[in-house]
Structures are given as C-alpha cells and as structure tokens.
Design a protein around this motif. Structure first.
Motif, short mmCIF file in Angstrom:
data_model
loop_
_atom_site.label_atom_id
_atom_site.label_comp_id
_atom_site.label_asym_id
_atom_site.label_seq_id
_atom_site.Cartn_x
_atom_site.Cartn_y
_atom_site.Cartn_z
N ALA A 167 25.32 39.73 41.86
CA ALA A 167 26.58 39.30 42.07
C ALA A 167 26.83 40.17 43.46
CB ALA A 167 27.55 39.30 41.21
N VAL A 168 26.80 41.50 43.30
CA VAL A 168 26.98 42.28 44.45
C VAL A 168 26.44 42.21 45.86
CG1 VAL A 168 27.00 44.71 45.26
CG2 VAL A 168 28.14 43.98 43.07
N ALA A 169 25.02 41.80 45.43
CA ALA A 169 24.07 41.40 46.69
C ALA A 169 24.58 40.29 47.35
CB ALA A 169 22.91 41.23 46.03
N LEU A 170 25.49 39.44 46.68
CA LEU A 170 25.67 38.19 47.54
C LEU A 170 27.10 38.34 47.91
CD1 LEU A 170 24.85 35.30 44.89
CD2 LEU A 170 23.79 35.86 47.04
N GLY A 171 27.75 39.55 47.83
CA GLY A 171 28.94 40.09 48.38
C GLY A 171 29.98 40.06 47.43
N MET A 172 30.08 39.43 46.44
CA MET A 172 30.89 39.68 45.29
C MET A 172 31.13 41.09 44.88
SD MET A 172 29.95 36.70 42.70
CE MET A 172 29.74 34.89 43.52
N THR A 173 32.46 41.24 44.43
CA THR A 173 33.05 42.42 43.81
C THR A 173 32.58 42.32 42.39
OG1 THR A 173 34.93 42.58 44.99
CG2 THR A 173 34.83 43.87 43.12
N GLY A 174 31.72 43.49 41.78
CA GLY A 174 31.27 43.33 40.70
C GLY A 174 31.80 44.46 39.58
N LEU A 175 32.08 43.94 38.43
CA LEU A 175 32.59 44.86 37.39
C LEU A 175 31.36 44.67 36.33
CD1 LEU A 175 34.70 46.59 35.98
CD2 LEU A 175 35.67 44.51 35.11
N LEU A 176 30.94 45.92 36.00
CA LEU A 176 30.24 46.30 34.64
C LEU A 176 31.05 46.55 33.48
CD1 LEU A 176 27.34 46.57 33.71
CD2 LEU A 176 27.28 48.81 34.57
N TYR A 177 31.11 45.54 32.76
CA TYR A 177 32.10 45.61 31.71
C TYR A 177 31.76 46.38 30.32
CZ TYR A 177 35.35 44.00 27.97
OH TYR A 177 36.39 43.95 27.02
N ARG A 178 32.71 47.01 30.18
CA ARG A 178 32.21 48.05 28.63
C ARG A 178 33.39 47.74 27.80
NH1 ARG A 178 27.96 47.60 30.11
NH2 ARG A 178 26.38 49.02 30.69
N GLU A 179 34.55 47.75 28.05
CA GLU A 179 35.83 47.76 27.20
C GLU A 179 37.03 47.08 28.11
OE1 GLU A 179 36.73 51.55 26.13
OE2 GLU A 179 37.23 52.17 28.29
N PRO A 180 38.01 46.60 27.33
CA PRO A 180 39.10 45.62 27.95
C PRO A 180 39.62 46.51 29.05
CG PRO A 180 39.23 45.11 25.57
CD PRO A 180 37.95 46.51 25.87
N ALA A 181 39.82 47.74 28.99
CA ALA A 181 40.41 48.75 30.18
C ALA A 181 39.90 48.45 31.31
CB ALA A 181 40.57 50.04 29.52
N ASP A 182 38.50 48.22 31.15
CA ASP A 182 37.74 48.20 32.68
C ASP A 182 38.30 46.86 33.29
OD1 ASP A 182 36.08 50.28 31.92
OD2 ASP A 182 34.75 48.97 30.75
N LEU A 183 38.26 45.79 32.69
CA LEU A 183 38.90 44.45 33.11
C LEU A 183 40.49 44.53 33.27
CD1 LEU A 183 38.41 41.49 33.68
CD2 LEU A 183 39.02 40.86 31.21
N GLN A 184 41.12 45.22 32.76
CA GLN A 184 42.62 45.28 32.99
C GLN A 184 42.81 46.32 34.56
OE1 GLN A 184 44.84 47.20 29.88
NE2 GLN A 184 46.82 46.17 30.77
N ALA A 185 42.08 47.35 34.55
CA ALA A 185 42.16 47.78 35.85
C ALA A 185 41.50 47.06 36.98
CB ALA A 185 41.27 49.18 35.67
N ALA A 186 40.36 46.22 36.92
CA ALA A 186 40.14 45.48 37.80
C ALA A 186 41.00 44.52 38.22
CB ALA A 186 38.76 44.96 37.68
N LEU A 187 41.66 43.81 37.35
CA LEU A 187 42.58 42.82 37.41
C LEU A 187 44.00 43.07 37.98
CD1 LEU A 187 41.79 40.63 34.53
CD2 LEU A 187 41.02 40.29 36.71
N ALA A 188 44.41 44.55 38.01
CA ALA A 188 45.68 45.17 38.46
C ALA A 188 46.10 44.56 39.69
CB ALA A 188 45.57 46.49 38.18
N PRO A 189 45.27 44.55 40.60
CA PRO A 189 45.93 44.03 41.91
C PRO A 189 45.97 42.43 41.92
CG PRO A 189 43.64 45.28 42.35
CD PRO A 189 43.85 44.98 40.76
N LEU A 190 45.58 41.78 41.07
CA LEU A 190 46.06 40.53 41.00
C LEU A 190 47.16 40.11 40.11
CD1 LEU A 190 42.45 38.87 39.85
CD2 LEU A 190 43.56 38.92 42.33
#
Length: 209
Positions: free
Chosen positions: A185-208
């Motif tokens: 995904a990153v190779a196509l220009g997307m921002t990638g999140l390697l998920y391990r726990e909900p806190a990872d997703l929460q941090a990535a979504l904070a700006p949204l």
C-alpha cells in the motif's frame, strides 16, 4: 474530491487480525487429542498452495478442507485431518468492538470506510454475522480477493479499493496486520498502518476524529 483539512479522504482496512478474531480453543483441543502441536492445522491450511486458491475464489470450502486433510496425511489419518480442517473452517469468530467503534466514528465523520481483505467465497455471510453489513453496517464497500481473483499484496486490490472509495491513493489510510500488505500500500502512495492493537488505529485516526 479532496476534503480540505482532512488527513485522509478514505480508510481502507483489513478484516482478519484487525476487526475479526477467532476462538481457536476447540481446534487446539482436537490437535492435542490427535498428538499434533497447536497450530499444525493452520500451518497447513494457510500455506500458499493450500490457501491462495480459496482466497482467489477458485475452490470451494469442501475442497479447501480436503486440501488440509491431504497436507496432514503424513501425521494423522485422512479422516482425522478432514475433521481438523472442518473445525478450522467452522471456527467461531467475533468482531473487536473497539475497532468497530472507531471505524463507525470515521464513517460518521463523513469519510468512506472500505474493507480490503483476502477472503473466502462465503465472506458476505461472515460480514452479516459480524454485523458489518446490513441495516446496522457501516462499510461503504468490500474489496474481496475471492471476487477480484487476486490477493494482497497484488496492487490491483489497492487500486480497486481507492477507485471505489473515490479517493487518490495518496489520500487513503490503509490498515493491515501483515507487513507485506502494508508495504504494498505504501508503495502506491498510501499511508500504511501496521496494526497490532486498537491504540495503533486510534492514534492513526486522531487527525480525522
């Protein structure tokens, strides 16, 4: 169309290992009874030569189970291997309520949320059981390898997802628990999140949010 002030215009997420999790207790008990180490059935089931034909929609569930039995035949009788494969195929699962809650907030904020998953041909039934589709669902689209005929990390999975989301790849957040899928995904220009726990997703979504 780019939404001004937003960090992303769409969220693309994997299913297994991010939203969906399995209860393996019954299978592990059967493996112990058969004298196999825990995880032996999954190790055979998810080998590329066993797994990919299913993920690309080329074989049925029963043929996949038979392939698992074939792969275990040097360790247990074929009938026992078939029982183990059937138990794996019918394993109970649940959705992570925290992750689902975060994704619902993204959707409520006006951004599309799409599922991008290497999936079985019976994915639609599973999503309904999880409550991700139907009257209470929140997904704007489902990109399934079994429908598309290719599997992540094939770039066509990501390109199709971005197109259906109506967003440029560079404006998509892609979430997955497998590094090779995130790297693609990153190779196509997307921002990638390697998920391990909900806190990872929460941090990535904070700006949204």
């Amino acid at each position: 169309m780019t939404i001004r002030g937003r960090a992303f215009d769409a969220v693309l997420t994997d299913l297994d290992g991010v939203i969906r999790f399995y209860d393996m207790a019954e299978l592990e008990q059967l493996e112990r009874s058969a004298g196999l180490p825990e995880g032996s059935t999954a190790e055979v089931a998810f080998r590329p030569e066993t797994d990919l034909p299913l993920m690309r929609g080329e074989i049925t569930k029963e043929r996949w189970i038979e392939s698992i039995a074939d792969g275990l035949a040097d360790r247990v009788p074929w009938a026992r291997g078939h029982e183990l494969g059937t138990t794996l195929a019918e394993t109970k699962f649940r959705a992570d309520d925290v992750v689902v809650g975060l994704l619902r907030k993204v959707r409520a904020a006006g951004l599309p949320v799409l599922l991008v998953t290497n999936a079985t041909p019976w994915l639609a039934d599973d999503l309904a059981l999880l409550g991700l589709t139907g009257p209470d669902g929140f997904l704007d689209g489902v990109i399934s390898s079994a429908d598309l005929g290719v599997a992540k990390p094939d770039r066509r999975m990501y390109e199709t997802a971005a197109e259906r989301a109506g967003a440029a790849p560079g404006r998509c957040l892609f979430v997955d628990d497998r590094e090779e899928n995130v790297d693609a995904a990153v190779a196509l220009g997307m921002t990638g999140l390697l998920y391990r726990e909900p806190a990872d997703l929460q941090a990535a979504l904070a700006p949204l949010l």
